[in-house]
Design an enzyme around this catalytic site. Structure first.
Site, PDB file in Angstrom:
ATOM      1  N   CYS A  74      38.278  32.889  39.734  1.00  0.00           N
ATOM      2  CA  CYS A  74      39.385  31.946  39.562  1.00  0.00           C
ATOM      3  C   CYS A  74      40.119  32.212  38.240  1.00  0.00           C
ATOM      4  O   CYS A  74      40.853  33.183  38.164  1.00  0.00           O
ATOM      5  CB  CYS A  74      38.892  30.516  39.697  1.00  0.00           C
ATOM      6  SG  CYS A  74      40.214  29.406  40.209  1.00  0.00           S
ATOM      7  N   HIS A  90      36.395  30.725  44.883  1.00  0.00           N
ATOM      8  CA  HIS A  90      35.076  30.570  44.247  1.00  0.00           C
ATOM      9  C   HIS A  90      33.976  30.965  45.238  1.00  0.00           C
ATOM     10  O   HIS A  90      33.527  30.127  46.024  1.00  0.00           O
ATOM     11  CB  HIS A  90      34.856  29.106  43.852  1.00  0.00           C
ATOM     12  CG  HIS A  90      35.695  28.648  42.712  1.00  0.00           C
ATOM     13  ND1 HIS A  90      35.261  28.700  41.405  1.00  0.00           N
ATOM     14  CD2 HIS A  90      36.938  28.125  42.668  1.00  0.00           C
ATOM     15  CE1 HIS A  90      36.202  28.226  40.614  1.00  0.00           C
ATOM     16  NE2 HIS A  90      37.236  27.870  41.341  1.00  0.00           N
ATOM     17  N   GLU A 108      30.957  31.327  44.780  1.00  0.00           N
ATOM     18  CA  GLU A 108      29.677  30.651  44.502  1.00  0.00           C
ATOM     19  C   GLU A 108      29.463  29.401  45.352  1.00  0.00           C
ATOM     20  O   GLU A 108      28.328  29.009  45.611  1.00  0.00           O
ATOM     21  CB  GLU A 108      29.560  30.299  43.009  1.00  0.00           C
ATOM     22  CG  GLU A 108      30.482  29.201  42.480  1.00  0.00           C
ATOM     23  CD  GLU A 108      31.856  29.696  42.026  1.00  0.00           C
ATOM     24  OE1 GLU A 108      32.301  30.751  42.515  1.00  0.00           O
ATOM     25  OE2 GLU A 108      32.477  29.008  41.196  1.00  0.00           O
TER      26      GLU A 108
HETATM   27  N1  GLN Z   1      43.161  26.852  35.470  1.00  0.00           N
HETATM   28  C1  GLN Z   1      43.362  27.755  36.546  1.00  0.00           C
HETATM   29  C2  GLN Z   1      44.199  27.134  37.660  1.00  0.00           C
HETATM   30  O1  GLN Z   1      44.335  25.937  37.732  1.00  0.00           O
HETATM   31  C3  GLN Z   1      42.036  28.238  37.096  1.00  0.00           C
HETATM   32  C4  GLN Z   1      41.249  27.171  37.757  1.00  0.00           C
HETATM   33  C5  GLN Z   1      39.808  27.553  37.951  1.00  0.00           C
HETATM   34  O2  GLN Z   1      39.322  28.495  37.332  1.00  0.00           O
HETATM   35  N2  GLN Z   1      39.074  26.794  38.749  1.00  0.00           N
HETATM   36  O3  GLN Z   1      44.727  27.843  38.492  1.00  0.00           O
END
Ligand code: GLN
Length: 519
Positions: A369, A494, A496
């Site tokens: 992410c 994600h 995970e």
């Molecule tokens: N802050 C980034 C976004 O909002 C990444 C979010 C995250 O890593 N869950 O896109």
């Protein structure tokens, strides 16, 4: 089945619940698990991970308590938003009904209106299952949990409910006898609200003696063979096996008057008995010391360690340390580097330096992410020559290679408004990610507001060895990989959140394997 907690919080009630539920599932029953969180937030999405641990994300986009992650990982099941019931969610429903006039003429009260709503929510997620396991967050005696306990007491009048109470049996001195008094008191508190536990699970440093069990049984009015000892263990995956030795599954099913024999062979074979070797992983993020804020990542690594039999040791390192170039050399001693998700500007530049180091020095790398977004920025800056490339989440730049999606620009509410939940990702056939998943399409979970900007996709891909190897059907970039590198993958999703003990995430499997094979 209802699991309550006594004496203190943080007894590992979530893992205890997941373990017991796993055993019942292994006895051939269809099991689902519900978490009750007595806090007033409607969901966990607006809570700080530093205060409350990770926000877990479900397929349907629910932002829920991290215990739902434990249930999914242990039982290999799929849960929904409706499986996490909070005070906020219940009151919101009842108050909305009141405003609509559904209770016209009535005084709306905690009993019966709030308790009815709680029972309805539990009933509706239980449809189609043999056994519903309900974990009540917090500790018995908390004001916040009273309406929930009352609803569960009522439920037991009509339904077959087994109550399990998890308590602490502390040992104050090295040679002293374990203290059963806190357990006696917390069972008394539970009785005051009309609930008598059938089984007591006692958390303690060591295994409880028969003597202590007898004492607890006598004072709490529970059969002595229903007092279960749950000593500290090194690895939570041993807990179902330990409980199974105590025949907890048979004891619960006896109460329900249903049959079944536990079979944990699939679980057992998913664990690794003897590791081939240790590997060292640096996780570079911002922590304030609370590793629970990345619980699913450490569990996914654990699953991949079981499957590869490489024992991954985690080293949590603050990103800010790498803002100057000096500390970067320390990274040489690791077999892999992971940059997890995150929000806000702190530590960003340190992470970008770390990613550059991993790319240039061919250290296996996984960015998740925010980690993916920063890998894009790093490549744009250092390879594509866009010196001030950045994300519009932080700082100023002529080149926002990571930017808000147009629909995100219109949103001002913070609750439940990110891009959330599972969506389809199409994989590029000739890629490392394809060789891991071996599928054309995958479904993975998201939680973010920012994306790779459409304006820069082509510029980035002209770079040698750089490939966006996974995209959505509407051309959102989901996966990047760098060729001529032992393992360099970033994912906007994600991975995970979908890794399970018995079904390991391909991304984590590939990553740990690459770490183990590193010369
Ligand atoms: N802050 C980034 C976004 O909002 C990444 C979010 C995250 O890593 N869950 O896109």
């Amino acid at each position: 089945m209802v699991v309550t907690g006594g004496v203190i919080s943080g007894l590992g009630k979530g893992v205890t619940t997941a373990s017991v539920a796993k055993i019942i599932q292994s006895m051939g029953h269809k099991v689902t698990v519900v978490k009750i969180d007595p806090y007033v937030n409607v969901d966990a999405g607006t809570m700080s991970p530093f205060e409350h641990g990770e926000v877990f994300v479900l397929d349907d986009g629910g932002e829920v308590d991290l215990d739902l992650g434990n249930y999914e990982r242990f039982l290999n099941i799929q849960l929904t938003k409706a499986h996490n019931i909070t005070t906020g969610k219940v009151y919101l429903k009842v108050i909305n009904k009141e405003r609509k006039g559904d209770y016209l003429g009535k005084t709306v009260q905690i009993i019966p209106h709030i308790t009815d709503e709680i029972r309805n929510q539990i009933r509706s997620v239980s449809k189609g299952y043999d056994v519903t396991v309900i974990e009540v967050g917090g500790t018995v005696g908390d004001i916040e949990s009273m309406p929930f306990l009352e609803a569960l007491r009522q439920l037991a009048i009509e339904d077959n409910v087994v109550f399990i109470h998890v308590t602490l049996v502390p040992n104050l001195t090295v040679v002293g006898e374990p203290k059963t008094k806190p357990t006696q008191h917390s069972v008394k508190t539970l009785r005051e609200v009309g609930i008598s536990p059938h089984i007591i699970i006692c958390r303690s440093g060591e295994k409880l003696s028969e003597n202590s069990k007898e004492k607890i049984a006598l004072f709490t009015n529970v059969r002595v063979d229903h007092v279960i000892s749950a000593p500290d263990v090194e690895d939570i995956h041993q807990i179902p096996l330990i409980f199974n030795e105590e025949k907890i599954g048979q004891k619960i099913l006896d109460q329900f008057k249903i049959d079944g024999k536990p079979n944990l062979s699939l679980w057992n074979s998913a664990l690794c008995e003897t590791y081939k070797k240790d590997v060292n992983l640096a996780i570079v993020g911002k922590y304030a010391g609370l590793h629970d804020s990345y619980l699913s990542i450490s569990q996914a690594i654990k699953h991949a360690s079981f499957k590869t039999c490489y024992n991954t040791k985690l080293h949590w390192i603050e990103a800010e340390k790498f803002e100057g170039k000096k500390a970067l050399g320390e990274l040489d001693k690791f077999d892999g580097i992971l940059v997890p998700g995150g929000f806000g500007s702190r530590g960003i530049e340190g992470k970008i330096n770390v990613i550059k180091y991993a790319r240039e020095n061919k250290i296996p790398f996984l960015g998740i992410c925010l980690g993916f977004q920063l890998a894009v920025i790093e490549y744009a800056r250092n390879v594509c020559g866009l010196k001030d490339a950045n994300t519009s989440e932080v700082g100023n730049s002529e080149h926002f290679v990571i930017d808000l999606l147009p629909e995100q620009k219109k949103i001002s509410d913070k609750g439940g408004t990110m891009r959330l939940g599972a969506s389809e990702i199409i994989l590029e056939k000739n890629s490392r990610i394809y060789s891991l998943y071996k599928k054309d399409k995958i479904y993975e979970r998201h939680r973010h507001r920012y994306e790779v900007s459409f304006d820069y996709i082509d510029i980035l891909q002209t770079g040698e060895n750089f490939l966006f190897s996974g995209k959505t059907s509407n051309n959102l970039m989901e996966i990047l990989e760098i060729r001529n590198h032992p393992f360099f993958i970033g994912t906007q999703f994600h991975p995970e959140f979908k890794s399970r003990v018995e079904s390991v995430s391909p991304v984590f499997y590939g990553f740990v394997k690459a770490m183990g094979e590193r010369k």
